[in-house]
Write a protein that holds these residues in place. Structure first.
Motif, mmCIF file in Angstrom:
data_model
loop_
_atom_site.group_PDB
_atom_site.id
_atom_site.type_symbol
_atom_site.label_atom_id
_atom_site.label_comp_id
_atom_site.label_asym_id
_atom_site.label_seq_id
_atom_site.Cartn_x
_atom_site.Cartn_y
_atom_site.Cartn_z
ATOM 1 N N GLY A 6 0.791 -1.229 0.000
ATOM 2 C CA GLY A 6 0.000 0.000 0.000
ATOM 3 C C GLY A 6 0.822 1.277 0.000
ATOM 4 O O GLY A 6 0.630 2.144 -0.856
ATOM 5 N N PRO A 7 1.777 1.425 0.933
ATOM 6 C CA PRO A 7 2.581 2.658 0.945
ATOM 7 C C PRO A 7 3.381 2.858 -0.346
ATOM 8 O O PRO A 7 3.517 3.977 -0.840
ATOM 9 N N TYR A 8 3.905 1.778 -0.919
ATOM 10 C CA TYR A 8 4.650 1.838 -2.178
ATOM 11 C C TYR A 8 3.754 2.334 -3.313
ATOM 12 O O TYR A 8 4.130 3.224 -4.070
ATOM 13 N N LEU A 9 2.543 1.742 -3.412
ATOM 14 C CA LEU A 9 1.602 2.166 -4.456
ATOM 15 C C LEU A 9 1.215 3.630 -4.295
ATOM 16 O O LEU A 9 1.274 4.410 -5.239
ATOM 17 N N ARG A 10 0.786 3.994 -3.085
ATOM 18 C CA ARG A 10 0.355 5.372 -2.843
ATOM 19 C C ARG A 10 1.475 6.366 -3.105
ATOM 20 O O ARG A 10 1.270 7.402 -3.736
ATOM 21 N N GLY A 11 2.666 6.043 -2.636
ATOM 22 C CA GLY A 11 3.802 6.941 -2.832
ATOM 23 C C GLY A 11 4.142 7.144 -4.297
ATOM 24 O O GLY A 11 4.345 8.275 -4.750
ATOM 25 N N ASN A 12 4.195 6.047 -5.056
ATOM 26 C CA ASN A 12 4.529 6.165 -6.481
ATOM 27 C C ASN A 12 3.404 6.823 -7.272
ATOM 28 O O ASN A 12 3.663 7.593 -8.195
ATOM 29 N N TRP A 13 2.150 6.525 -6.926
ATOM 30 C CA TRP A 13 1.041 7.177 -7.617
ATOM 31 C C TRP A 13 1.104 8.682 -7.382
ATOM 32 O O TRP A 13 0.987 9.474 -8.325
ATOM 33 N N GLN A 14 1.299 9.090 -6.140
ATOM 34 C CA GLN A 14 1.379 10.524 -5.828
ATOM 35 C C GLN A 14 2.589 11.165 -6.509
ATOM 36 O O GLN A 14 2.526 12.300 -6.977
ATOM 37 N N PRO A 20 3.525 15.073 -16.479
ATOM 38 C CA PRO A 20 3.341 14.630 -17.874
ATOM 39 C C PRO A 20 3.945 13.231 -18.075
ATOM 40 O O PRO A 20 5.100 12.996 -17.728
ATOM 41 N N GLY A 21 3.161 12.326 -18.587
ATOM 42 C CA GLY A 21 3.611 10.952 -18.812
ATOM 43 C C GLY A 21 3.714 10.127 -17.541
ATOM 44 O O GLY A 21 4.116 8.967 -17.591
ATOM 45 N N GLY A 22 3.346 10.708 -16.418
ATOM 46 C CA GLY A 22 3.505 10.029 -15.142
ATOM 47 C C GLY A 22 2.609 8.815 -14.959
ATOM 48 O O GLY A 22 3.035 7.809 -14.389
ATOM 49 N N LYS A 23 1.373 8.898 -15.441
ATOM 50 C CA LYS A 23 0.467 7.750 -15.314
ATOM 51 C C LYS A 23 0.960 6.590 -16.174
ATOM 52 O O LYS A 23 0.896 5.433 -15.764
ATOM 53 N N TRP A 24 1.485 6.922 -17.350
ATOM 54 C CA TRP A 24 2.049 5.894 -18.228
ATOM 55 C C TRP A 24 3.247 5.242 -17.535
ATOM 56 O O TRP A 24 3.367 4.014 -17.508
ATOM 57 N N LEU A 25 4.129 6.071 -16.937
ATOM 58 C CA LEU A 25 5.308 5.544 -16.253
ATOM 59 C C LEU A 25 4.900 4.688 -15.052
ATOM 60 O O LEU A 25 5.446 3.601 -14.846
ATOM 61 N N PHE A 26 3.943 5.158 -14.270
ATOM 62 C CA PHE A 26 3.449 4.378 -13.135
ATOM 63 C C PHE A 26 2.932 3.020 -13.618
ATOM 64 O O PHE A 26 3.230 1.984 -13.017
ATOM 65 N N SER A 27 2.176 3.020 -14.705
ATOM 66 C CA SER A 27 1.630 1.777 -15.259
ATOM 67 C C SER A 27 2.746 0.832 -15.689
ATOM 68 O O SER A 27 2.648 -0.390 -15.500
ATOM 69 N N ARG A 28 3.820 1.363 -16.269
ATOM 70 C CA ARG A 28 4.950 0.528 -16.675
ATOM 71 C C ARG A 28 5.688 -0.016 -15.454
ATOM 72 O O ARG A 28 6.174 -1.148 -15.469
ATOM 73 N N ILE A 29 5.775 0.777 -14.373
ATOM 74 C CA ILE A 29 6.405 0.294 -13.134
ATOM 75 C C ILE A 29 5.617 -0.888 -12.577
ATOM 76 O O ILE A 29 6.199 -1.892 -12.165
ATOM 77 N N ILE A 30 4.292 -0.762 -12.582
ATOM 78 C CA ILE A 30 3.446 -1.877 -12.128
ATOM 79 C C ILE A 30 3.705 -3.094 -13.004
ATOM 80 O O ILE A 30 3.875 -4.211 -12.509
ATOM 81 N N GLY A 31 3.757 -2.890 -14.314
ATOM 82 C CA GLY A 31 4.007 -3.983 -15.246
ATOM 83 C C GLY A 31 5.366 -4.624 -15.068
ATOM 84 O O GLY A 31 5.516 -5.838 -15.251
ATOM 85 N N PHE A 32 6.365 -3.829 -14.708
ATOM 86 C CA PHE A 32 7.704 -4.373 -14.449
ATOM 87 C C PHE A 32 7.711 -5.157 -13.147
ATOM 88 O O PHE A 32 8.303 -6.222 -13.049
ATOM 89 N N PRO A 35 5.282 -8.901 -13.864
ATOM 90 C CA PRO A 35 5.465 -9.083 -15.310
ATOM 91 C C PRO A 35 4.244 -9.617 -16.060
ATOM 92 O O PRO A 35 3.962 -9.152 -17.166
ATOM 93 N N TYR A 36 3.517 -10.572 -15.493
ATOM 94 C CA TYR A 36 2.358 -11.086 -16.231
ATOM 95 C C TYR A 36 1.297 -10.008 -16.374
ATOM 96 O O TYR A 36 0.704 -9.836 -17.437
ATOM 97 N N THR A 37 1.061 -9.244 -15.333
ATOM 98 C CA THR A 37 0.134 -8.116 -15.418
ATOM 99 C C THR A 37 0.622 -7.134 -16.470
ATOM 100 O O THR A 37 -0.160 -6.601 -17.256
ATOM 101 N N GLY A 38 1.913 -6.906 -16.510
ATOM 102 C CA GLY A 38 2.492 -5.989 -17.487
ATOM 103 C C GLY A 38 2.349 -6.453 -18.919
ATOM 104 O O GLY A 38 2.434 -5.642 -19.847
ATOM 105 N N SER A 39 2.093 -7.730 -19.128
ATOM 106 C CA SER A 39 2.009 -8.263 -20.494
ATOM 107 C C SER A 39 0.863 -7.660 -21.297
ATOM 108 O O SER A 39 0.900 -7.668 -22.525
ATOM 109 N N ILE A 40 -0.167 -7.126 -20.631
ATOM 110 C CA ILE A 40 -1.283 -6.534 -21.378
ATOM 111 C C ILE A 40 -1.096 -5.037 -21.596
ATOM 112 O O ILE A 40 -1.848 -4.421 -22.338
#
Length: 157
Positions: A6-14, A20-32, A35-40
């Motif tokens: 939770g703290p990791y997610l909240r901190g990185n989201w904030q 600019p491009g932050g939501k895309w980068l956050f999404s790629r961090i989650i995918g990294f 990895p299986y979640t990141g595959s989509i």
């Protein structure tokens, strides 16, 4: 998962979501990180305690032979939206793991899909199972799939 995410997610989201491009980068961090979640290659649009919104664009990588998004890609998206929403809603000293997921497919999923989840915000880290529901809609607002994920939450170990 042995520690609270939770703290990791909240901190990185904030940290990223308002840049600019932050939501895309956050999404790629989650995918990294998962990895299986990141595959989509889905994109987190909004993440706050009790609510999550993620989009997935139809493309060959997630398609089936019926010219629509594959059923398992939709299940992956459902796990992602229910999981991120719940994990972001947990107290700092809690963790969670998926124990089951049920999904119903209502129609072919095409175009830009939006997955949304609203969940209860746990008040503490008491060990228990929580059912979290998600809904996936197409661009015209038709529900293409619904899912119920069961997550076991408890104290971090």
């Amino acid at each position: 998962m042995n520690q609270s995410i939770g703290p990791y997610l909240r901190g990185n989201w904030q940290r990223f979501s308002n840049k600019p491009g932050g939501k895309w980068l956050f999404s790629r961090i989650i995918g990294f990180t998962v990895p299986y979640t990141g595959s989509i290659a889905a994109n987190v649009v909004l993440l706050e305690p009790g609510y999550g919104k993620i989009t997935l664009r139809e493309r060959r990588k997630v398609s089936n032979h019926l010219q629509s998004v594959h059923a398992i890609a939709l299940a992956n998206l459902s796990e992602m939206v229910t999981g991120l929403t719940l994990l972001n809603s947990l107290p700092d000293n809690a963790r969670a793991i998926l124990t089951s997921i049920q999904i119903q497919y209502h129609k072919k999923a095409r175009g830009l899909l939006t997955a949304e989840c609203v969940c209860e915000i746990p008040e503490n880290n008491t060990e228990r199972e929580m059912q979290v529901s998600g809904e996936i809609k197409n661009e015209v607002g038709e529900v293409v799939a619904t899912a119920t994920a069961t997550w076991r939450i408890g104290p971090e170990k």
